[in-house]
Design a protein around this motif. Structure first.
Motif, PDB file in Angstrom:
ATOM      1  N   SER A  14       5.287 -17.933 -10.458  1.00  0.00           N
ATOM      2  CA  SER A  14       4.066 -18.317  -9.906  1.00  0.00           C
ATOM      3  C   SER A  14       2.766 -17.515  -9.466  1.00  0.00           C
ATOM      4  O   SER A  14       1.522 -16.965  -9.490  1.00  0.00           O
ATOM      5  N   VAL A  15       3.647 -16.591  -8.297  1.00  0.00           N
ATOM      6  CA  VAL A  15       3.131 -15.353  -7.843  1.00  0.00           C
ATOM      7  C   VAL A  15       3.068 -14.215  -8.863  1.00  0.00           C
ATOM      8  O   VAL A  15       3.885 -14.086  -9.006  1.00  0.00           O
ATOM      9  N   LYS A  16       1.559 -13.881  -8.721  1.00  0.00           N
ATOM     10  CA  LYS A  16       1.129 -12.389  -9.894  1.00  0.00           C
ATOM     11  C   LYS A  16       0.813 -11.662  -8.682  1.00  0.00           C
ATOM     12  O   LYS A  16      -0.017 -12.041  -8.074  1.00  0.00           O
ATOM     13  N   PRO A  17       1.641  -9.809  -9.027  1.00  0.00           N
ATOM     14  CA  PRO A  17       0.886  -9.220  -8.463  1.00  0.00           C
ATOM     15  C   PRO A  17      -0.411  -9.242  -8.711  1.00  0.00           C
ATOM     16  O   PRO A  17      -1.133  -9.305 -10.000  1.00  0.00           O
ATOM     17  N   THR A  18      -1.504  -8.425  -8.018  1.00  0.00           N
ATOM     18  CA  THR A  18      -3.045  -8.241  -7.658  1.00  0.00           C
ATOM     19  C   THR A  18      -3.258  -7.037  -7.913  1.00  0.00           C
ATOM     20  O   THR A  18      -4.267  -6.939  -8.854  1.00  0.00           O
ATOM     21  N   LEU A  19      -2.679  -6.090  -7.110  1.00  0.00           N
ATOM     22  CA  LEU A  19      -2.591  -4.127  -7.521  1.00  0.00           C
ATOM     23  C   LEU A  19      -2.136  -3.688  -8.134  1.00  0.00           C
ATOM     24  O   LEU A  19      -1.343  -3.679  -7.292  1.00  0.00           O
ATOM     25  N   ALA A  20      -2.630  -3.352  -9.010  1.00  0.00           N
ATOM     26  CA  ALA A  20      -1.301  -1.987  -9.318  1.00  0.00           C
ATOM     27  C   ALA A  20      -1.216  -0.507  -8.650  1.00  0.00           C
ATOM     28  O   ALA A  20      -2.450  -0.409  -7.698  1.00  0.00           O
ATOM     29  N   GLY A  21      -0.151  -0.478  -7.826  1.00  0.00           N
ATOM     30  CA  GLY A  21      -0.155   0.225  -7.112  1.00  0.00           C
ATOM     31  C   GLY A  21       0.040  -0.266  -5.668  1.00  0.00           C
ATOM     32  O   GLY A  21       1.011   0.533  -4.383  1.00  0.00           O
ATOM     33  N   GLY A  22      -0.137  -1.417  -5.768  1.00  0.00           N
ATOM     34  CA  GLY A  22       0.561  -2.332  -3.670  1.00  0.00           C
ATOM     35  C   GLY A  22       1.433  -2.184  -4.058  1.00  0.00           C
ATOM     36  O   GLY A  22       2.504  -2.576  -4.385  1.00  0.00           O
TER      37      GLY A  22
END
Length: 143
Positions: free
Chosen positions: A119-127
């Motif tokens: 349910s929690v999706k990553p927000t920043l590529a490479g973060g």
């Protein structure tokens, strides 16, 4: 990449041992896992803290469920993955501590997940998110 590792130290409270303790980074679209072994039937408590970055998810799995996760996600097929787990810490947005729960002797994993799976999706590529955790054990209480 692990920052530090402490295994087999006496915990803060009488009768508690640290089965696994570590700090790690989980990059966007990746997951990290650490194994721990329970040598006898014991109670377990997991403490986890998000130190920096976006919220992620954490799960305690037994060996067979972890192997199934690996087989399913080996080609980064996170959106099609399934996951059976013993305990969930989701979303991990600050600090969380499970209650005591029983585990039989065996190998287990704590999985920190920063992919599109849950349910929690990553927000920043490479973060990346930085997490610290401890797996505490104690003898099972007699009922």
């Amino acid at each position: 990449m692990a920052l530090s590792s402490v295994i087999g130290l006496v915990g803060c409270n009488s009768g508690e041992d640290v089965a696994e303790s570590d700090s790690l980074y989980v990059k966007s679209d990746q997951y990290k896992s650490e194994s721990f072994t329970i040598n006898a039937d014991q109670q377990v408590k997991v403490k986890a803290t998000l130190l920096a970055g976006d919220a992620i998810e954490a799960y305690v799995l037994d060996e067979s469920d972890y192997r199934l996760w690996l087989a399913t996600t080996q080609n980064n097929a996170f959106s099609n993955a399934g996951l059976s787990y013993i305990r969930s810490i989701t979303p991990l947005e600050s600090s969380h501590e499970t209650g005591w729960f029983n585990l039989t002797a065996g190998n287990y994993y704590i999985l920190f997940e920063n992919t599109v799976f849950g349910s929690v999706k990553p927000t920043l590529a490479g973060g990346s998110s930085s997490v610290s955790y401890s797996v505490l054990t104690q003898s099972m209480k007699k009922s």
